[in-house]
Scaffold this motif. Structure first.
Motif, PDB file in Angstrom:
ATOM      1  N   GLU A   1       0.409   3.956  -1.342  1.00  0.00           N
ATOM      2  CA  GLU A   1      -0.455   5.064  -0.932  1.00  0.00           C
ATOM      3  C   GLU A   1      -1.223   4.536   0.269  1.00  0.00           C
ATOM      4  O   GLU A   1      -2.103   3.692   0.122  1.00  0.00           O
ATOM      5  CB  GLU A   1      -1.429   5.435  -2.050  1.00  0.00           C
TER       6      GLU A   1
ATOM      7  N   TYR B   1      -9.175 -10.702   7.777  1.00  0.00           N
ATOM      8  CA  TYR B   1      -8.211 -11.810   7.925  1.00  0.00           C
ATOM      9  C   TYR B   1      -7.837 -12.045   9.384  1.00  0.00           C
ATOM     10  O   TYR B   1      -7.568 -13.158   9.788  1.00  0.00           O
ATOM     11  CB  TYR B   1      -6.935 -11.512   7.132  1.00  0.00           C
TER      12      TYR B   1
ATOM     13  N   ILE C   1      -9.090 -15.933  10.345  1.00  0.00           N
ATOM     14  CA  ILE C   1      -8.220 -16.713   9.471  1.00  0.00           C
ATOM     15  C   ILE C   1      -6.803 -16.770  10.031  1.00  0.00           C
ATOM     16  O   ILE C   1      -6.152 -17.793  10.027  1.00  0.00           O
ATOM     17  CB  ILE C   1      -8.222 -16.055   8.071  1.00  0.00           C
TER      18      ILE C   1
ATOM     19  N   TYR D   1       0.852  -1.198   0.000  1.00  0.00           N
ATOM     20  CA  TYR D   1       0.000   0.000   0.000  1.00  0.00           C
ATOM     21  C   TYR D   1       0.883   1.241   0.000  1.00  0.00           C
ATOM     22  O   TYR D   1       0.976   1.950   1.002  1.00  0.00           O
ATOM     23  CB  TYR D   1      -0.960  -0.012   1.191  1.00  0.00           C
TER      24      TYR D   1
ATOM     25  N   GLN E   1     -13.709   0.479   2.914  1.00  0.00           N
ATOM     26  CA  GLN E   1     -13.969  -0.844   2.348  1.00  0.00           C
ATOM     27  C   GLN E   1     -12.683  -1.670   2.322  1.00  0.00           C
ATOM     28  O   GLN E   1     -12.682  -2.858   2.659  1.00  0.00           O
ATOM     29  CB  GLN E   1     -14.528  -0.697   0.924  1.00  0.00           C
ATOM     30  N   ASN E   2     -11.578  -1.034   1.949  1.00  0.00           N
ATOM     31  CA  ASN E   2     -10.323  -1.779   1.831  1.00  0.00           C
ATOM     32  C   ASN E   2      -9.736  -2.133   3.197  1.00  0.00           C
ATOM     33  O   ASN E   2      -9.166  -3.207   3.362  1.00  0.00           O
ATOM     34  CB  ASN E   2      -9.327  -0.995   0.989  1.00  0.00           C
TER      35      ASN E   2
ATOM     36  N   GLU F   1     -11.573   7.542  -1.167  1.00  0.00           N
ATOM     37  CA  GLU F   1     -12.972   7.125  -1.194  1.00  0.00           C
ATOM     38  C   GLU F   1     -13.204   5.688  -0.720  1.00  0.00           C
ATOM     39  O   GLU F   1     -14.150   5.410   0.001  1.00  0.00           O
ATOM     40  CB  GLU F   1     -13.537   7.311  -2.609  1.00  0.00           C
ATOM     41  N   PHE F   2     -12.344   4.770  -1.135  1.00  0.00           N
ATOM     42  CA  PHE F   2     -12.646   3.366  -0.850  1.00  0.00           C
ATOM     43  C   PHE F   2     -11.805   2.797   0.289  1.00  0.00           C
ATOM     44  O   PHE F   2     -11.731   1.592   0.469  1.00  0.00           O
ATOM     45  CB  PHE F   2     -12.472   2.544  -2.126  1.00  0.00           C
TER      46      PHE F   2
END
Lengths: 653, 214
Positions: B35, B63, B143, B33, B55-56, B51-52
């Motif tokens: 950014e 996990y 997980i 990542y 969600q990310n 924006e996302f």
């Protein structure tokens, strides 16, 4: 085309050997220079290249994206060929992109890329390329680096003098290399002369959307229209085409079409013809060609058959078309950044012929004609010629320019790049290539503003440059530093397919505009699921539609039952990631197409026709996360006559 | 005293910046990542830095069994904090106004500051408690189950302030513009109390004298 060069190459073997010896004395052997060359092309890990280069893949049908000066390949963009890496031409959405009047044609021979321009300068919106074999033009978005549009060219054969764009991207030009009967018909081949035509197509480009439209075709005499170039600056509004086979031979062309001492460069005033067409001129001819458009909202291509084309008889438009005599089967036809000089490279010659646009206008004004061909005036050679570059090389092909009044020409037979001065026509420098160089490219070299730091030579023969890989070697490209007075070979790298021509631009023009994801909330694909709760399976007769979503690291649903042998199963898969560079793949055992590679926010469809009873796995093909291996599922296939209900689940729910 | 009251009003009005600008920011960077993913904490909810990002971040957190990031309706704080901040700003402005017309003394300014400080500390405590819960109260079916060297389950609590290395992620937690405006505002009210106290000493003294003589 290669064969003719080989024959000539053989004949001139002795000369070549002699020249080869001369060139071996060049400065490339110096160890100190070699290390400075390494520094010039070294882009350290994590750093990025200064230029993008788009190299045609020739017979691969695709376009490859490289960085300069590193020579690193970043991407292969499928254009005219099926591409199992992404499912292009295999997925239901992209199959229409390869539709033609001959049906589905999943291959072509991609030759000349050209980047869109505004006021003669690169604007980096699209790159246009030609398909040579089944004549087509494609437009590739430089935001998505994907093919967005393909238009077929009727009345054409060997779409070679193409795809070149005018300086405000008004038109993409597509000239036929092979003259053919227009309209096509059953006729004796040996009645070619006087009966075949050479169609030069002018495809308009919508300034906002880039949408293509075949506006008109100029039906020229049946010569071969080899390469072309738009005028720019003062010659904007004109387009120049080199020709060969003005003999109009139809057999054993290597001999029969090389008889005339001079062929022509055809100068077409397209603005005049455009005006003529806009005023109702030209004839509407019935034809049939495909126009394919890919939407980034529906993620789907549609193919429309067009039935009509406007054709123009050039003799009916006064002062619009002229022939400039040019020696020895000119191949390259290049225009300098100012638009004044039109360079014709006689591929069977040692010299370059440079025509002057100003002198051409004066000759037209003074009606200094030297006869005519099929009613088209031939200008007198001496009246239009600006100068001759006495190079002493053999087989000049293509010329590009820097911004400092220098031109660089490739010589195929003597395998070298020759640098010369515009206006004095003096040769300044020459450097060998390895070997048999075709085109060369300077970023922006096809515009009014070249970025003359590097020249990339694209070579046909690679033998002994790299480790041998069987009877076939990939072609090679070589980078020369041209920032100084003398050129310096600084790097070479293999390329995929035939690197026929290339277009380049500064990285800063594109990098910041490059799309990172498709927005899921803008996904208008009719079979998309934008929420995993909408995932489902529907039966319609023996057609089964699976609405499936993916996210790291599972498919929804991952267990499907109730499929029967003989069903046609459509997997419509939507990637729910909204994160840069996180595609998911999908493949299922026994599919007769390819896997899919689905970008974040995108929907793609794969058809699977199960032929055997059993429980069959599917999985993600693109390594997506630590649990990528677990990204899998099963489809239960029952006999055709079974009555097991359709059901699907994820996590047993 | 007039000047002090104006400062008091400005200071408490700066709290209103929290309705526009984020209070805090947590950024998560990792090699994959370049950014960083970022979370802006506003008094009325969470927003992704891009924006996302939410969600990310949720996608990654599943996990290790973290809960998904709360929506405004999932936490009482996002309803109460705007009321507290709005209320304290209004009260502060009112105190300043009354000070301006000499109805209230600078001790009220100090009083407001003390209350606001206590509320601020409570807010930070609550914020930290939420992060502890978020980072340690993990799904037992997660997980990945990672342990500290001593065998205790690993905590994924981001730092309250500063940097912490969490697996492959570098987590950075720092105040943002809203918090800085609040901090400046509170300093101004403290300063207002101080100069108000100084200028009003004389008047207070003469007033006491007057009252004593009558």
């Amino acid at each position: 085309m290669k064969k003719i060069y080989y024959v000539i190459g053989g004949l001139l073997g002795a000369t070549l050997l002699y020249m080869g010896c001369n060139q071996a004395a060049g400065p490339n052997t110096s160890g100190a220079l070699a290390s400075s060359a390494a520094e010039k092309v070294y882009v350290a890990p994590g750093e990025q290249d200064e230029f993008y280069a788009f190299l045609s893949g020739g017979y691969s049908g695709n376009l490859t994206v490289y960085g300069l000066p590193s020579g690193r390949m970043f991407k292969e963009i499928p254009v005219f060929s099926q591409f199992p890496t992404s499912g292009y031409g295999y997925s239901e959405e992209t199959k229409p992109m390869l539709n033609t009047s001959f049906g589905f044609v999943p291959w072509d021979d991609l030759h000349h890329p050209d980047i869109s321009q505004t006021n003669g300068e690169l604007d980096g919106r699209w790159v246009f390329v030609n398909g040579n074999n089944t004549p087509r033009i494609a437009r590739i978005s430089l935001e998505t680096f994907e093919t967005e549009e393909i238009i077929e060219i009727p009345n054409s054969g060997g779409n070679h003098s193409s795809a070149f764009i005018t300086e405000n991207t008004e038109y993409v030009i597509a000239g036929t290399r092979f003259a053919v009967p227009v309209p096509q018909r059953d006729m004796p081949i040996n009645e070619y002369k006087g009966n075949f035509k050479g169609a030069l197509s002018f495809i308009s480009v919508d300034p906002e959307t880039g949408r293509l439209d075949l506006k008109f075709q100029v039906l020229m005499p049946g010569f071969n229209y080899d390469l072309s170039h738009p005028g720019r600056g003062k010659s904007h509004g004109w387009h120049f085409f080199s020709t060969y086979n003005t003999e109009e031979a139809n057999t054993l062309m290597e001999v029969n079409s090389s008889q005339n001492d001079k062929d022509f460069i055809a100068a077409i005033n397209w603005k005049k013809i455009e005006e003529y067409v806009n005023n109702g001129g030209g004839e509407k001819m019935a034809t049939n060609y495909a126009h394919n458009i890919y939407s980034h909202e529906t993620h789907t291509g549609t193919s429309t058959m067009k039935k009509e084309v406007v054709t123009v008889d050039p003799t009916k438009v006064p002062d619009a078309v002229f022939f400039l005599p040019t020696p020895k089967s000119p191949h390259g036809c290049d225009v300098d950044p100012s638009g004044e000089y039109i360079i014709g490279s006689g591929k069977l010659s040692a010299d370059l012929t440079v025509h002057s646009f100003t002198k051409m206008l004066a000759a037209i004004e003074g009606k200094k004609f030297d006869g005519e061909a099929y009613g088209i005036p031939i200008l007198s050679f001496d009246d239009v010629m600006a100068g001759i570059v006495k190079s002493g090389g053999l087989g000049p092909l293509h010329t590009e320019f820097d911004a400092r009044g220098n031109a660089y020409t490739t010589f195929f037979i003597s395998s070298e790049v020759v640098k010369w001065r515009l206006e004095t026509w003096d040769v300044v420098d020459r450097k060998p290539t390895f070997y048999s160089v075709g085109h060369l490219m300077i970023p922006g070299g096809n515009s009014r503003k070249p970025f003359g730091k590097y020249v990339v030579a694209m070579n046909k023969i690679t033998k002994d440059r790299y480790l041998p890989t069987g009877p076939e070697m990939e072609h090679s490209a070589q980078i020369y530093d041209i920032s100084g007075e003398k050129m310096e070979l600084i790097y070479d790298f293999p390329t995929h397919g035939e690197p026929h021509y290339a277009a380049g631009c500064p990285a800063e023009l594109l990098a910041s505009k490059s799309k990172k994801i498709y927005r899921l909330d803008e996904n208008k694909h009719p079979y998309a699921v934008t929420n995993p709760s909408e995932a489902r399976v529907e039966r319609n007769g023996n057609e089964v539609h699976v609405y499936m979503s993916t996210i790291r690291s599972h498919f929804t649903p991952d267990n499907i039952e109730g499929i029967k042998v003989g069903d046609k199963v459509y997997f419509h898969i939507t990637n729910h990631e909204q994160d840069f560079d996180v595609p998911h793949g999908f493949s299922i055992i026994g599919q007769n197409t390819s896997e899919l590679l689905i970008m974040p926010g995108q929907t793609k469809t794969s058809v699977w026709e199960p032929k055997q009873v059993g429980v069959w796995p599917f999985y993600c093909t693109d390594f997506c996360s630590a649990l990528h291996q677990e990204m899998q599922g099963y489809v239960r296939v029952s006999p055709a006559n079974s009555n097991i209900d359709l059901s699907w689940s994820l996590g047993g729910e | 005293m007039k000047k002090a009251s104006v400062l008091m009003m400005i200071g408490s009005a700066l709290l209103l910046g929290l309705f526009v600008f984020p209070l805090w920011n947590i950024e998560l960077g990792a090699p994959q990542y370049p950014e960083p993913l970022g979370l802006n904490i506003h008094i009325d909810g969470l927003q992704g830095q891009s924006e996302f990002d939410i969600q990310n971040i949720d996608g990654l957190n599943h996990y290790i069994g973290m809960k998904t990031l709360p929506k405004p309706e999932d936490m009482w704080e996002f309803t109460v904090f705007p009321i507290v901040i709005g209320g304290m700003a209004a009260i502060g402005i009112l105190i300043g106004l009354l000070g301006f017309v000499d109805k209230l003394g600078p001790s009220w300014f100090f009083g407001w500051f003390v209350v606001m400080t206590i509320l601020g500390i409570l807010g930070m405590y609550d914020f930290n408690a939420w992060m502890v819960d978020y980072g340690t109260n993990l799904d037992p079916n997660a997980i990945m189950k990672l342990q500290n060297p001593d065998g205790t389950p690993m905590s994924y609590k981001p730092p309250l302030l500063g940097h912490k290395k969490m697996l492959n992620f570098d987590a950075y937690s720092y105040p943002r513009l809203g918090a800085y405006l609040m901090f400046i505002g509170m300093c101004l009210t403290l300063f207002a109390g101080y100069i108000g106290g100084k200028t009003s000493t004389k008047t207070t003294k003469s007033l006491t004298k007057k009252m004593a003589t009558t």
